[in-house]
Scaffold this motif. Structure first.
Motif, PDB file in Angstrom:
ATOM      1  N   ARG A 118       0.791  -1.223   0.000  1.00  0.00           N
ATOM      2  CA  ARG A 118       0.000   0.000   0.000  1.00  0.00           C
ATOM      3  C   ARG A 118       0.834   1.290   0.000  1.00  0.00           C
ATOM      4  N   PRO A 119       1.886   1.425   0.809  1.00  0.00           N
ATOM      5  CA  PRO A 119       2.664   2.672   0.777  1.00  0.00           C
ATOM      6  C   PRO A 119       3.264   2.971  -0.589  1.00  0.00           C
ATOM      7  N   LEU A 120       3.701   1.928  -1.300  1.00  0.00           N
ATOM      8  CA  LEU A 120       4.297   2.143  -2.613  1.00  0.00           C
ATOM      9  C   LEU A 120       3.245   2.478  -3.665  1.00  0.00           C
ATOM     10  N   GLY A 139      10.194   7.834 -13.554  1.00  0.00           N
ATOM     11  CA  GLY A 139      10.712   6.472 -13.385  1.00  0.00           C
ATOM     12  C   GLY A 139      10.715   6.029 -11.941  1.00  0.00           C
ATOM     13  N   VAL A 140      10.975   6.952 -11.023  1.00  0.00           N
ATOM     14  CA  VAL A 140      10.899   6.629  -9.593  1.00  0.00           C
ATOM     15  C   VAL A 140       9.469   6.216  -9.236  1.00  0.00           C
ATOM     16  N   ALA A 141       8.508   7.009  -9.743  1.00  0.00           N
ATOM     17  CA  ALA A 141       7.097   6.694  -9.497  1.00  0.00           C
ATOM     18  C   ALA A 141       6.712   5.357 -10.109  1.00  0.00           C
ATOM     19  N   GLU A 142       7.199   5.108 -11.323  1.00  0.00           N
ATOM     20  CA  GLU A 142       6.890   3.860 -12.015  1.00  0.00           C
ATOM     21  C   GLU A 142       7.405   2.656 -11.245  1.00  0.00           C
ATOM     22  N   ALA A 143       8.624   2.771 -10.712  1.00  0.00           N
ATOM     23  CA  ALA A 143       9.210   1.664  -9.962  1.00  0.00           C
ATOM     24  C   ALA A 143       8.338   1.294  -8.773  1.00  0.00           C
ATOM     25  N   ALA A 144       7.936   2.291  -8.005  1.00  0.00           N
ATOM     26  CA  ALA A 144       7.135   2.034  -6.813  1.00  0.00           C
ATOM     27  C   ALA A 144       5.767   1.484  -7.175  1.00  0.00           C
ATOM     28  N   THR A 154      -4.575   7.280  -7.014  1.00  0.00           N
ATOM     29  CA  THR A 154      -4.154   7.349  -5.614  1.00  0.00           C
ATOM     30  C   THR A 154      -5.358   7.230  -4.681  1.00  0.00           C
ATOM     31  N   THR A 155      -6.439   7.923  -5.028  1.00  0.00           N
ATOM     32  CA  THR A 155      -7.657   7.876  -4.215  1.00  0.00           C
ATOM     33  C   THR A 155      -8.223   6.461  -4.156  1.00  0.00           C
ATOM     34  N   ALA A 156      -8.227   5.761  -5.293  1.00  0.00           N
ATOM     35  CA  ALA A 156      -8.752   4.390  -5.323  1.00  0.00           C
ATOM     36  C   ALA A 156      -7.920   3.472  -4.441  1.00  0.00           C
ATOM     37  N   PHE A 157      -6.590   3.659  -4.447  1.00  0.00           N
ATOM     38  CA  PHE A 157      -5.728   2.802  -3.634  1.00  0.00           C
ATOM     39  C   PHE A 157      -5.959   3.001  -2.137  1.00  0.00           C
ATOM     40  N   LEU A 158      -6.473   4.159  -1.749  1.00  0.00           N
ATOM     41  CA  LEU A 158      -6.778   4.390  -0.341  1.00  0.00           C
ATOM     42  C   LEU A 158      -7.786   3.374   0.184  1.00  0.00           C
ATOM     43  N   PHE A 159      -8.664   2.900  -0.715  1.00  0.00           N
ATOM     44  CA  PHE A 159      -9.727   1.982  -0.306  1.00  0.00           C
ATOM     45  C   PHE A 159      -9.352   0.507  -0.507  1.00  0.00           C
ATOM     46  N   GLY A 192      -6.539  -0.984   0.727  1.00  0.00           N
ATOM     47  CA  GLY A 192      -5.932  -1.533   1.937  1.00  0.00           C
ATOM     48  C   GLY A 192      -4.666  -2.319   1.617  1.00  0.00           C
ATOM     49  N   GLU A 193      -4.087  -2.922   2.618  1.00  0.00           N
ATOM     50  CA  GLU A 193      -2.870  -3.720   2.447  1.00  0.00           C
ATOM     51  C   GLU A 193      -3.241  -5.124   1.993  1.00  0.00           C
ATOM     52  N   THR A 194      -2.569  -5.609   0.939  1.00  0.00           N
ATOM     53  CA  THR A 194      -2.882  -6.928   0.396  1.00  0.00           C
ATOM     54  C   THR A 194      -1.865  -7.984   0.801  1.00  0.00           C
ATOM     55  N   GLY A 195      -0.652  -7.569   1.115  1.00  0.00           N
ATOM     56  CA  GLY A 195       0.394  -8.525   1.448  1.00  0.00           C
ATOM     57  C   GLY A 195       0.576  -8.681   2.944  1.00  0.00           C
ATOM     58  N   THR A 196       1.530  -9.506   3.291  1.00  0.00           N
ATOM     59  CA  THR A 196       1.910  -9.698   4.690  1.00  0.00           C
ATOM     60  C   THR A 196       3.340  -9.223   4.834  1.00  0.00           C
ATOM     61  N   PRO A 197       3.529  -7.973   5.314  1.00  0.00           N
ATOM     62  CA  PRO A 197       4.890  -7.425   5.418  1.00  0.00           C
ATOM     63  C   PRO A 197       5.818  -8.345   6.203  1.00  0.00           C
ATOM     64  N   SER A 198       7.043  -8.502   5.694  1.00  0.00           N
ATOM     65  CA  SER A 198       8.040  -9.358   6.331  1.00  0.00           C
ATOM     66  C   SER A 198       8.810  -8.578   7.385  1.00  0.00           C
ATOM     67  N   ARG A 199       8.744  -9.041   8.601  1.00  0.00           N
ATOM     68  CA  ARG A 199       9.484  -8.390   9.680  1.00  0.00           C
ATOM     69  C   ARG A 199      10.686  -9.223  10.121  1.00  0.00           C
ATOM     70  N   GLY A 200      10.864 -10.367   9.480  1.00  0.00           N
ATOM     71  CA  GLY A 200      11.931 -11.254   9.896  1.00  0.00           C
ATOM     72  C   GLY A 200      13.161 -11.117   9.021  1.00  0.00           C
ATOM     73  N   ALA A 201      13.467 -12.199   8.276  1.00  0.00           N
ATOM     74  CA  ALA A 201      14.650 -12.193   7.423  1.00  0.00           C
ATOM     75  C   ALA A 201      14.554 -11.105   6.364  1.00  0.00           C
ATOM     76  N   LYS A 202      15.696 -10.593   5.952  1.00  0.00           N
ATOM     77  CA  LYS A 202      15.747  -9.533   4.943  1.00  0.00           C
ATOM     78  C   LYS A 202      15.241 -10.061   3.612  1.00  0.00           C
ATOM     79  N   PRO A 203      14.230  -9.405   3.005  1.00  0.00           N
ATOM     80  CA  PRO A 203      13.702  -9.893   1.728  1.00  0.00           C
ATOM     81  C   PRO A 203      14.768  -9.843   0.630  1.00  0.00           C
ATOM     82  N   LYS A 204      14.574 -10.667  -0.400  1.00  0.00           N
ATOM     83  CA  LYS A 204      15.507 -10.710  -1.518  1.00  0.00           C
ATOM     84  C   LYS A 204      15.488  -9.400  -2.292  1.00  0.00           C
ATOM     85  N   LEU A 205      16.643  -9.075  -2.877  1.00  0.00           N
ATOM     86  CA  LEU A 205      16.716  -7.928  -3.775  1.00  0.00           C
ATOM     87  C   LEU A 205      16.463  -8.372  -5.214  1.00  0.00           C
TER      88      LEU A 205
END
Length: 370
Positions: free
Chosen positions: A73-75, A107-112, A175-180, A182-195
């Motif tokens: 959601r933040p991205l 391009g920064v916006a596109e990446a996110a 942007t307004t539509a994305f406000l509704f 919500g978060e779809t994933g399960t953020p990883s708080r453990g091991a560092k995600p892959k690059l």
């Protein structure tokens, strides 16, 4: 069978439509602005169009890791808002370096946005209907590319700033539509995600060749139409986008029924034929339609192959890796082919077809190896 058409899926697709319609406006207006009021070359038009890919390419893997760590959601929100800013500021740009700088910001916006959007789609889609989900969701991309260019042409007749400010407003609607959503994933708080998701690299190379071809077409279709004497220079882009929209709606279930690499190879062969037709006198419109048919199946096929090798907590990394190859194709294609287009646009389009044919051979080899 698990339900696909949920409110979340609908909101994701609607937000994507706003973003990609804005990009469709830019596809139509940017090359004509650079070669018209700015009096720059066709190669400069290709550079301006593809410059976004430099920043997007560098940042996509980091966006993928970030989306696995903090969520999608933040991205999604930040990416569409930043795209709106970059488009709005184009209305103030009066020289090529400023336009290139703003395209780098885009391009920064596109990446996110792009990385998070594909990861979110994989989150909300039933696993056995992922190909169908990719086909239906991507209707927003190609409907945007079908509607954006003629809308941009009409708006640019008033003024180029009018076109770009309208595109910025469409991004803000996303942007307004994305406000509704919500978060779809399960953020990883453990091991560092892959690059970099290594298993995503081989099929992404095939996807890249398709996008070199389509990126070259999108960058130079309006200029090719001018050469052919078309009064409505957005018609080839409209037919291309409309073909993909109709075909993906009609054949949405095909990517779940045909092995992804086999479907990808067939799609690349059709793309190669389409590009050769666009380079041939008097067959630009036919080539646009044939190219659209090939693109119909290429992205769902290759992304299905990418996500098949990714665990749920790796989808951001897989999306980031695959979409980095999208930048190479959509950004590098116009820049590379722009050098050829400076001498001959038909030669540039035919070269795009040759790249797609090479991608077909690569994908066939990859399928055989697997």
């Amino acid at each position: 069978m698990a339900r696909l058409l949920t409110p979340r899926f609908a909101l994701l697709t609607a937000a994507d439509l706003g973003y990609f319609t804005a990009m469709g406006i830019a596809v139509q207006t940017l090359p004509l602005y650079v070669t018209g009021p700015l009096h720059s070359s066709k190669a400069a038009a290709g550079l301006a169009f593809g410059a976004f890919a430099i920043s997007a390419l560098l940042l996509r893997p980091f966006a993928g890791r970030l989306s696995d760590r903090i969520g999608r959601r933040p991205l999604l929100l930040g990416g569409t808002a930043l795209a709106a800013v970059s488009l709005a500021l184009l209305s103030l740009a009066t020289d090529l370096p400023t336009i290139i700088a703003l395209r780098l910001l885009a391009g920064v916006a596109e990446a996110a946005f792009f990385v998070a959007a594909f990861a979110a789609l994989a989150d909300v889609a039933p696993p056995d209907r992922l190909g169908e989900a990719l086909s239906l969701n991507s209707l927003s991309l190609y409907l945007g590319l079908a509607l954006g260019p003629p809308l941009g042409e009409v708006l640019a007749q008033r003024s180029y700033p009018t076109a770009w400010l309208t595109a910025a407003a469409l991004c803000l609607a996303g942007t307004t539509a994305f406000l509704f959503v919500g978060e779809t994933g399960t953020p990883s708080r453990g091991a560092k995600p892959k690059l970099i998701h290594r298993a995503a690299v081989p099929p992404s190379i095939g996807l890249c060749t398709a996008l070199v071809a389509s990126g070259g077409f999108m960058a130079f279709a309006a200029l090719r139409a001018q050469e052919e004497g078309f009064e409505n220079t957005s018609l080839p882009l409209f037919l291309y986008g409309a073909t993909v929209v109709v075909s993906r709606a009609v054949f949405a279930k095909v990517p779940d029924r045909v092995p992804p690499l086999k479907l990808g190879a067939i799609a690349l062969a059709v793309i190669a034929v389409g590009l050769v037709l666009t380079a041939t006198p008097h067959t630009l419109l036919v080539g646009s339609i044939v190219l659209g048919i090939g693109i119909t199946f290429s992205t769902p096929a290759f992304f299905a192959a990418v996500f098949a090798a990714a665990e749920p907590h790796e989808r951001g990394a897989a999306s980031g890796t695959a979409s980095a190859f999208i930048d190479i194709g959509l950004g590098g294609g116009p820049i590379m082919l722009g050098l050829i287009a400076n001498t001959s646009i038909p030669a540039a389009l035919a070269t795009g077809g040759a790249v797609a044919a090479a991608g077909c051979l690569w994908t066939l080899w990859l399928r055989r190896a697997h």
